[in-house]
Design an enzyme around this catalytic site. Sequence first.
Site, PDB file in Angstrom:
ATOM      1  N   ASP A 131      35.497  36.603  32.337  1.00 52.89           N
ATOM      2  CA  ASP A 131      35.776  36.215  30.953  1.00 52.89           C
ATOM      3  C   ASP A 131      35.741  37.428  30.038  1.00 52.89           C
ATOM      4  OD1 ASP A 131      36.015  33.265  31.099  1.00 52.89           O
ATOM      5  OD2 ASP A 131      33.969  33.401  31.866  1.00 52.89           O
TER       6      ASP A 131
ATOM      7  N   ASP B  20      34.102  41.787  35.997  1.00 52.27           N
ATOM      8  CA  ASP B  20      33.759  40.581  35.270  1.00 52.27           C
ATOM      9  C   ASP B  20      35.032  39.747  35.089  1.00 52.27           C
ATOM     10  OD1 ASP B  20      32.238  38.850  33.447  1.00 52.27           O
ATOM     11  OD2 ASP B  20      33.384  39.831  31.852  1.00 52.27           O
TER      12      ASP B  20
END
Length: 221
Positions: free
Chosen positions: A19, A17
């Site tokens: 953020d 991922d």
Amino acid sequence: MTAETAPVLTARALLLDMDGTLVNSDAVVERCWRRWTERHGLDFDEVIKVVHGRQGYASMAVLLPERPMEENYAENREMLAAETADMEGVVPVPGAAAFLASLEGLPHALVTSADVPLSTGRMAAAGLPLPAVRVTAESVGASKPDPEGFLKGAAELGFDPADCVVFEDSGAGIAAGLAAGMRVVGIGPRAGEYGPTVHVPDLTRVRVEAVAEGGLRLTFG
């Protein structure tokens, strides 16, 4: 399971991922969603619990369940533009640069709810290199917590889901990784309450090394 009690994990590929996992963009996210919250008369403390990890339209659907999806898609386009224009306070998660450098030449992909302009802008603002394989908002038909993005990332790298380890910070992302049949390393303060396989405070606590026959060994601590 914490890093102190976790076994070593072995994998063949890593799915990352962005953020909250590689990039700390909380300041921008909070600014943009606070404006949206005020416009709709909602409680910001409740809104911010929902938005991390999801695409904007999916967060809006949770927060305004009676509203037509066409309006969510339209406001999501506005939200993406606002976030892409605002890079103030975007910084790397501690250890992210060294972590990504350690993955050079090893199978890994970015799997993010951001679109191409936003993910490119935030990674650049944080001074981090973009992985060669990227699954962005444009690549999927369903937002996290749907597992589609992680399954697509595994397929693009050419590995079975069970051979992949996900790195995530949000409840939606951790749920997506687990639903994909993958083990999940939870990164940062949000992750621990969502049941990742392993939880660490940041990427300074993760080591990745290549082992025999194309495998990867992950150690924590």
